[in-house]
Design a protein around this motif. Structure first.
Motif, PDB file in Angstrom:
ATOM      1  N   GLY A  16       0.796  -1.235   0.000  1.00  0.00           N
ATOM      2  CA  GLY A  16       0.000   0.000   0.000  1.00  0.00           C
ATOM      3  C   GLY A  16       0.825   1.281   0.000  1.00  0.00           C
ATOM      4  N   LYS A  17       2.054   1.205  -0.538  1.00  0.00           N
ATOM      5  CA  LYS A  17       2.923   2.407  -0.544  1.00  0.00           C
ATOM      6  C   LYS A  17       2.277   3.547  -1.331  1.00  0.00           C
ATOM      7  N   GLY A  18       1.732   3.207  -2.508  1.00  0.00           N
ATOM      8  CA  GLY A  18       1.101   4.243  -3.348  1.00  0.00           C
ATOM      9  C   GLY A  18      -0.106   4.862  -2.658  1.00  0.00           C
ATOM     10  N   PHE A  59      16.315  -3.978 -15.081  1.00  0.00           N
ATOM     11  CA  PHE A  59      15.424  -3.143 -14.262  1.00  0.00           C
ATOM     12  C   PHE A  59      16.166  -2.598 -13.036  1.00  0.00           C
ATOM     13  N   ARG A  60      16.976  -3.444 -12.400  1.00  0.00           N
ATOM     14  CA  ARG A  60      17.713  -2.995 -11.202  1.00  0.00           C
ATOM     15  C   ARG A  60      18.708  -1.891 -11.549  1.00  0.00           C
ATOM     16  N   ARG A  61      19.255  -1.944 -12.762  1.00  0.00           N
ATOM     17  CA  ARG A  61      20.171  -0.872 -13.186  1.00  0.00           C
ATOM     18  C   ARG A  61      19.419   0.448 -13.323  1.00  0.00           C
ATOM     19  N   LYS A 123       0.575  -7.099 -13.075  1.00  0.00           N
ATOM     20  CA  LYS A 123       1.620  -6.116 -13.379  1.00  0.00           C
ATOM     21  C   LYS A 123       2.883  -6.317 -12.541  1.00  0.00           C
ATOM     22  N   ARG A 124       2.816  -7.260 -11.569  1.00  0.00           N
ATOM     23  CA  ARG A 124       3.971  -7.499 -10.706  1.00  0.00           C
ATOM     24  C   ARG A 124       4.579  -8.873 -10.988  1.00  0.00           C
ATOM     25  N   PRO A 125       5.611  -8.931 -11.826  1.00  0.00           N
ATOM     26  CA  PRO A 125       6.172 -10.221 -12.227  1.00  0.00           C
ATOM     27  C   PRO A 125       6.602 -11.073 -11.028  1.00  0.00           C
ATOM     28  N   GLN A 139      12.799 -13.339   3.056  1.00  0.00           N
ATOM     29  CA  GLN A 139      14.201 -12.930   2.933  1.00  0.00           C
ATOM     30  C   GLN A 139      14.329 -11.413   3.119  1.00  0.00           C
ATOM     31  N   ARG A 140      13.358 -10.675   2.583  1.00  0.00           N
ATOM     32  CA  ARG A 140      13.481  -9.217   2.607  1.00  0.00           C
ATOM     33  C   ARG A 140      13.092  -8.568   3.930  1.00  0.00           C
ATOM     34  N   ARG A 141      12.106  -9.170   4.624  1.00  0.00           N
ATOM     35  CA  ARG A 141      11.550  -8.444   5.773  1.00  0.00           C
ATOM     36  C   ARG A 141      12.611  -8.014   6.795  1.00  0.00           C
TER      37      ARG A 141
HETATM   38  C1  S3P Z   1       9.372  -5.150  -7.284  1.00  0.00           C
HETATM   39  C2  S3P Z   1       8.279  -4.400  -6.895  1.00  0.00           C
HETATM   40  C3  S3P Z   1       7.440  -3.637  -7.833  1.00  0.00           C
HETATM   41  C4  S3P Z   1       8.266  -3.240  -9.060  1.00  0.00           C
HETATM   42  C5  S3P Z   1       8.892  -4.445  -9.669  1.00  0.00           C
HETATM   43  C6  S3P Z   1       9.828  -5.179  -8.698  1.00  0.00           C
HETATM   44  C7  S3P Z   1      10.125  -5.903  -6.258  1.00  0.00           C
HETATM   45  O1  S3P Z   1       6.929  -2.459  -7.207  1.00  0.00           O
HETATM   46  O2  S3P Z   1       9.254  -2.311  -8.709  1.00  0.00           O
HETATM   47  O3  S3P Z   1       7.861  -5.298 -10.120  1.00  0.00           O
HETATM   48  O4  S3P Z   1      11.279  -6.298  -6.500  1.00  0.00           O
HETATM   49  O5  S3P Z   1       9.584  -6.077  -5.142  1.00  0.00           O
HETATM   50  P1  S3P Z   1       5.745  -2.471  -6.079  1.00  0.00           P
HETATM   51  O6  S3P Z   1       6.401  -2.709  -4.750  1.00  0.00           O
HETATM   52  O7  S3P Z   1       5.150  -1.119  -6.162  1.00  0.00           O
HETATM   53  O8  S3P Z   1       4.802  -3.551  -6.444  1.00  0.00           O
END
Ligand code: S3P
Length: 174
Positions: A16-18, A59-61, A123-125, A139-141
């Motif tokens: 819910g960041k947006g 994308f990370r770049r 939209k979120r791969p 892993q991220r938390r």
């Molecule tokens: C990603 C989160 C996505 C977007 C991309 C990768 C991630 O953004 O940057 O799909 O690595 O968690 P949101 O957090 O807004 O979904």
């Protein structure tokens, strides 16, 4: 307006960041930008398309280019980020880091309850496989928690309430 530090919102996909960023804008003088939106404008295509055609590394770049620009050029702004943006080395130099936190199952429940749930998942791969997504979350938390100056538990709270909590807690940092 006096010069203030940026606020940088981090947290897992779908937390819910947006939505919280939009409420902060309503409840304060902050304007907001989103790192995924910046990347989509730079590339003139959707994140999903970038992942599918160029791969995650590419994308990370792009995220790294955005992070550099944010540090050098952006002030007084609420910056909402993609879920993996927190890995940028200069994150703490960009601004006060606010983590929106919630358990994995609550995040998925939140996405599924949305009228546009299918679109939000598509939209979120990195959410395509929920088992892998949960591993990524686990892993991220701890890494999110380590970086955060402020943590807001958003579980079962409205974006409006979260934004008010954020503005209160952030006062001593900005
Ligand atoms: C990603 C989160 C996505 C977007 C991309 C990768 C991630 O953004 O940057 O799909 O690595 O968690 P949101 O957090 O807004 O979904």
């Amino acid at each position: 307006m006096p010069s203030r530090k940026n606020i940088i919102l981090i947290g897992f996909m779908g937390v819910g960041k947006g939505s919280v960023a939009r409420e902060v804008v309503k409840n304060s003088k902050y304007m907001t930008i989103d790192t995924d939106d910046l990347i989509e404008s730079m590339e003139n295509r959707k994140i999903k398309n970038i992942f599918d055609l160029e791969g995650e590394e590419y994308f990370r770049r792009l995220e790294r280019d955005v992070a550099k620009w944010l540090e050098e050029s952006v002030k007084n702004t609420l910056i909402s980020t993609g879920g993996g943006f927190y890995k940028q080395k200069n994150l703490k130099k960009i601004g006060t880091v606010v983590l929106l936190d919630s358990p994995f199952d609550a995040i998925i429940k939140r996405i599924k309850a949305h009228p546009n749930a299918i679109k939000k998942l598509k939209k979120r791969p990195l959410l395509a496989d929920l088992k892998k997504a949960k591993e990524l979350y686990n892993q991220r938390r701890p890494e999110y928690l380590k970086l955060a100056d402020i943590v807001i538990d958003v579980t079962d709270k409205s974006a409006d309430l979260c934004s008010k909590e954020l503005l209160k807690k952030v006062k001593k940092y900005v």
